[in-house]
Scaffold this motif. Structure first.
Motif, PDB file in Angstrom:
ATOM      1  N   GLY A 148      10.572  29.591  62.196  1.00  0.00           N
ATOM      2  CA  GLY A 148      10.656  30.494  63.353  1.00  0.00           C
ATOM      3  C   GLY A 148       9.579  30.207  64.379  1.00  0.00           C
ATOM      4  N   THR A 151      10.474  27.035  66.334  1.00  0.00           N
ATOM      5  CA  THR A 151      11.609  27.178  67.267  1.00  0.00           C
ATOM      6  C   THR A 151      11.459  28.388  68.182  1.00  0.00           C
ATOM      7  N   GLU A 152      10.271  28.904  68.285  1.00  0.00           N
ATOM      8  CA  GLU A 152      10.029  30.068  69.159  1.00  0.00           C
ATOM      9  C   GLU A 152      10.502  29.771  70.586  1.00  0.00           C
ATOM     10  N   LEU A 154      13.612  29.204  71.494  1.00  0.00           N
ATOM     11  CA  LEU A 154      14.803  28.324  71.523  1.00  0.00           C
ATOM     12  C   LEU A 154      16.010  29.013  72.144  1.00  0.00           C
ATOM     13  N   ARG A 183      21.005  28.915  66.365  1.00  0.00           N
ATOM     14  CA  ARG A 183      19.726  28.998  67.077  1.00  0.00           C
ATOM     15  C   ARG A 183      19.036  30.337  66.808  1.00  0.00           C
ATOM     16  N   GLU A 187      15.414  30.648  64.847  1.00  0.00           N
ATOM     17  CA  GLU A 187      14.292  31.253  65.582  1.00  0.00           C
ATOM     18  C   GLU A 187      13.790  32.529  64.900  1.00  0.00           C
TER      19      GLU A 187
END
Ligand SMILES: CC(C)(COP(=O)(O)OP(=O)(O)OC[C@H]1O[C@@H](n2cnc3c(N)ncnc32)[C@H](O[C@H]2O[C@H](COP(=O)(O)OP(=O)(O)OP(=O)(O)O)[C@@H](O)[C@H]2O)[C@@H]1O)[C@@H](O)C(=O)NCCC(=O)NCCS
Ligand SMILES: Nc1ncnc2[nH]cnc12
Length: 324
Positions: A148, A151-152, A154, A183, A187
């Motif tokens: 997470g 991919t903050e 995303l 996604r 995230e």
């Protein structure tokens, strides 16, 4: 001699991988392999079924798994060599992932077996690699939280903030139905895996069930909660509501841990094939569930690897071990 066209010219990862990178990559790859060889699965490819698909079988998945395996080891190495904020790792991971997206499609002659699985497993490997720099202990909860962190933003960048014509299935479904799909899952740190897949897998293993039964059990638990855009792409919100309701019904019967539940899984499979529905995203989450478990525990309990087939799989004699 140049690299194959499917690979970028610039070496993105350290030439040599260390023991931790090999271990993490191997755990992520094991998730891909065990997912596709579990049986029965609703609408999905297994060694005994093509599910709801006319263009892929278990061999297609072997070809694509072999093609994308290097990506998992490279993502682990990228995580291990990364210095800085987790979010700064994403561009390098996506570049390696895109190279192997192309390698996957080259290996399967254009059939999309595991593009989502590549994305999910690659991020899992990168996150575990990142954490392993500080400690040998890699609890699944910490690894998934790190996914997470990597991919903050995303969903804002690739869905909410995107204008112009949508280019991918995920973007189209977001515009049409407001779903975040894969996604949103990554995230948020794979909540379906943390809250449903891993508890189901671990309950089955702790009860001494064989690996195949534990995998099918975890898959059904995941289908009940996942926002699977693969299902939605083919059958709309109604198809997603259908598979979630069917999965909840199977879990109410004990999931894959009871004979009634296994019978219900087989009926669920037939219903998915009749509707040409395939919860491929949930299958990807099963791969992540297995990979996260092995990153933390390294091996399965001995009881898990004795019996493999479920009752009724007449293709294989009932092995010793899994007597349930
Ligand atoms: C980031 C991407 C992967 C996003 O891709 P895209 O926007 O193009 O499409 P999405 O629908 O958003 O998702 C792509 C695949 O992700 C899987 N998925 C869907 N929902 C979830 C979920 N909630 N959680 C986890 N995973 C999810 C799913 O993949 C599986 O299904 C595919 C097979 O589908 P199927 O319908 O059987 O076959 P198709 O050929 O697609 O359709 P038919 O013609 O047969 O009807 C297969 O991929 C499974 O894995 C979604 O399909 C991508 O854009 C991207 O950036 N990829 C590059 C790689 C990368 O960045 N890697 C980084 C780390 S290595
Ligand atoms: N076993 C499987 N069958 C169909 N689609 C998938 N996507 C990931 N795993 C799959």
């Amino acid at each position: 001699m140049g690299c194959s066209p499917a690979f970028s010219e610039t070496p993105l990862v350290p030439a040599l991988l260390d023991a931790a990178a090999w271990r993490v990559g191997s755990a992520a790859l094991t998730g891909l392999l065990l997912e596709v060889c579990s049986h029965p699965k609703p609408g999905l490819v297994t060694p005994l079924s093509m599910g709801s698909h006319a263009d892929m079988d278990v061999r297609t998945f072997m070809l694509s798994s072999a093609a994308i395996a290097p990506c998992l080891f490279q993502c682990a190495a990228l995580g291990r060599s990364h210095r800085g904020a987790p979010a700064d790792l994403l561009p390098a991971v996506r570049a390696v992932g895109r190279d192997h997206d192309a390698a996957l499609l080259a290996a399967t002659n254009g059939v999309n077996t595991q593009r989502g699985a590549l994305f999910c497993a690659g991020l899992l490997a990168a996150a575990a690699g990142c954490l392993s720099r500080e400690t040998d202990a890699l609890p699944a909860e910490n690894v998934l939280r790190t996914v997470g962190e990597i991919t903050e933003g995303l969903c804002d960048r690739e869905l909410r903030g995107r204008t112009g014509e949508p280019r991918t299935a995920g973007e189209i479904l977001f515009r049409r139905h407001g779903v975040l799909g894969i996604r949103g899952e990554v995230e948020a740190g794979f909540p379906s895996v943390l809250d449903c897949g891993l508890p189901a897998l671990r309950t089955a293993l702790a009860a001494g069930h064989g690996l195949n039964r534990a995998l099918v059990h975890a898959l059904v638990a995941l289908i009940a909660v996942a926002e699977d855009t693969t299902v939605m792409w083919r059958g709309g919100p109604e198809a997603l509501a259908f598979v979630r309701a069917e999965a909840r019904h199977v879990m109410d019967l004990g999931g894959a841990l009871t004979p009634e539940g296994v019978d219900a899984v087989r009926r669920f499979d037939a219903a998915c094939v009749a509707r040409r529905v395939s919860p491929g995203g949930s299958a990807d989450l099963l791969s992540v569930t297995v990979g996260a478990h092995l990153v933390e525990h390294r091996v399965f309990p001995e009881t898990a690897t004795r019996g493999f087939c479920l009752d009724g799989d007449r293709h294989h004699p009932k092995p010793d071990g899994d007597r349930r």
